[in-house]
Design a protein around this motif. Structure first.
Motif, mmCIF file in Angstrom:
data_model
loop_
_atom_site.group_PDB
_atom_site.id
_atom_site.type_symbol
_atom_site.label_atom_id
_atom_site.label_comp_id
_atom_site.label_asym_id
_atom_site.label_seq_id
_atom_site.Cartn_x
_atom_site.Cartn_y
_atom_site.Cartn_z
ATOM 1 N N MET A 1 0.840 -1.186 0.000
ATOM 2 C CA MET A 1 0.000 0.000 0.000
ATOM 3 C C MET A 1 0.880 1.243 0.000
ATOM 4 S SD MET A 1 -3.132 -0.669 2.605
ATOM 5 C CE MET A 1 -2.232 -1.571 3.845
ATOM 6 N N ARG A 2 0.422 2.242 -0.723
ATOM 7 C CA ARG A 2 1.130 3.527 -0.772
ATOM 8 C C ARG A 2 0.085 4.632 -0.641
ATOM 9 N NH1 ARG A 2 6.284 3.134 -3.418
ATOM 10 N NH2 ARG A 2 6.521 5.246 -2.619
ATOM 11 N N ILE A 3 0.391 5.652 0.138
ATOM 12 C CA ILE A 3 -0.523 6.767 0.365
ATOM 13 C C ILE A 3 0.095 8.045 -0.182
ATOM 14 C CG2 ILE A 3 -1.673 8.183 2.126
ATOM 15 C CD1 ILE A 3 -1.642 5.662 3.902
ATOM 16 N N GLY A 4 -0.729 8.893 -0.805
ATOM 17 C CA GLY A 4 -0.257 10.174 -1.309
ATOM 18 C C GLY A 4 -1.258 11.277 -1.017
ATOM 19 N N HIS A 5 -0.741 12.501 -0.941
ATOM 20 C CA HIS A 5 -1.577 13.685 -0.726
ATOM 21 C C HIS A 5 -1.308 14.682 -1.847
ATOM 22 C CE1 HIS A 5 -2.243 17.826 0.811
ATOM 23 N NE2 HIS A 5 -3.358 17.275 1.234
ATOM 24 N N ASP A 46 -1.506 14.808 -8.211
ATOM 25 C CA ASP A 46 -0.396 14.987 -7.281
ATOM 26 C C ASP A 46 -0.432 13.935 -6.171
ATOM 27 O OD1 ASP A 46 1.242 16.934 -8.338
ATOM 28 O OD2 ASP A 46 0.355 18.574 -7.199
ATOM 29 N N ALA A 47 -1.624 13.574 -5.708
ATOM 30 C CA ALA A 47 -1.736 12.535 -4.679
ATOM 31 C C ALA A 47 -1.225 11.195 -5.221
ATOM 32 C CB ALA A 47 -3.185 12.414 -4.210
ATOM 33 N N ILE A 48 -1.599 10.867 -6.443
ATOM 34 C CA ILE A 48 -1.148 9.605 -7.046
ATOM 35 C C ILE A 48 0.366 9.622 -7.250
ATOM 36 C CG2 ILE A 48 -1.237 8.186 -9.140
ATOM 37 C CD1 ILE A 48 -4.251 9.011 -9.302
ATOM 38 N N LEU A 49 0.873 10.714 -7.804
ATOM 39 C CA LEU A 49 2.318 10.807 -8.018
ATOM 40 C C LEU A 49 3.071 10.762 -6.691
ATOM 41 C CD1 LEU A 49 2.306 13.430 -10.887
ATOM 42 C CD2 LEU A 49 3.183 11.075 -11.049
ATOM 43 N N GLY A 50 2.506 11.366 -5.658
ATOM 44 C CA GLY A 50 3.124 11.300 -4.335
ATOM 45 C C GLY A 50 3.172 9.872 -3.811
ATOM 46 N N ALA A 51 2.071 9.149 -3.981
ATOM 47 C CA ALA A 51 2.046 7.748 -3.533
ATOM 48 C C ALA A 51 3.058 6.907 -4.297
ATOM 49 C CB ALA A 51 0.639 7.179 -3.694
ATOM 50 N N LEU A 52 3.282 7.250 -5.549
ATOM 51 C CA LEU A 52 4.264 6.529 -6.363
ATOM 52 C C LEU A 52 5.696 6.984 -6.090
ATOM 53 C CD1 LEU A 52 2.376 6.505 -9.789
ATOM 54 C CD2 LEU A 52 2.815 4.520 -8.309
#
Length: 155
Positions: A1-5, A46-52
């Motif tokens: 799991m990865r979380i992004g904001h 940006d949230a998705i890219l942050g999680a990645l």
């Protein structure tokens, strides 16, 4: 799991369309930006890219590149799907909040969910979008701009 904001904000101006979540919303002002200035889609990206762990949309789709002038943000969001796949991840869920004094966004939220789900290769039940005002406080409350926050869980 990865979380992004993610977070984005754009100024409201006359002579521009107001596009949020890929929905063209009738309004006397629209968002100023290099692309279509869709703050909701940008915050989610940006949230998705942050999680990645891949930076932000400015790194991947810079506003200095004429190729992105007037770009459809949902089309840009779709370009994140192969990045997620390469990492072996997909959208677990996204929760986003649009901050705007006007116009009323509630009638448009279901279509925004559909549009974003389609672009991101997921289903609408994995996306939640809320809209709120700031009770006439700050730049959003004074109708000078619209902001959006988003968090995502990639699984």
């Amino acid at each position: 799991m990865r979380i992004g904001h993610g977070y984005d904000v754009h100024r409201l101006v006359e002579g521009r369309r107001l596009i949020l979540g890929g929905v063209d919303i009738p309004h006397e002002t629209g968002l100023l930006g290099h692309s279509d200035a869709d703050v909701l889609t940008h915050a989610i990206m940006d949230a998705i890219l942050g999680a990645l762990g891949l930076g932000d949309i400015g790194r991947h789709f810079p506003d200095t590149d004429p190729a992105y002038a007037g770009a459809d943000s949902l089309g840009l969001a779709a370009q994140l799907v192969p990045m997620m796949a390469e990492a072996g991840l997909t959208v677990g869920n996204i929760d986003a909040t649009v901050i705007a004094q006007a116009p009323k966004l509630a009638p448009h939220l279901p279509q925004m969910k559909e549009n974003l789900a389609c672009a991101l290769g997921t289903t609408p039940d994995r996306i939640n979008i809320k809209a709120t005002t700031e009770e006439h406080l700050g730049f959003t409350g004074e109708k000078k701009g619209i902001a959006a926050h988003a968090v995502c869980l990639l699984i």
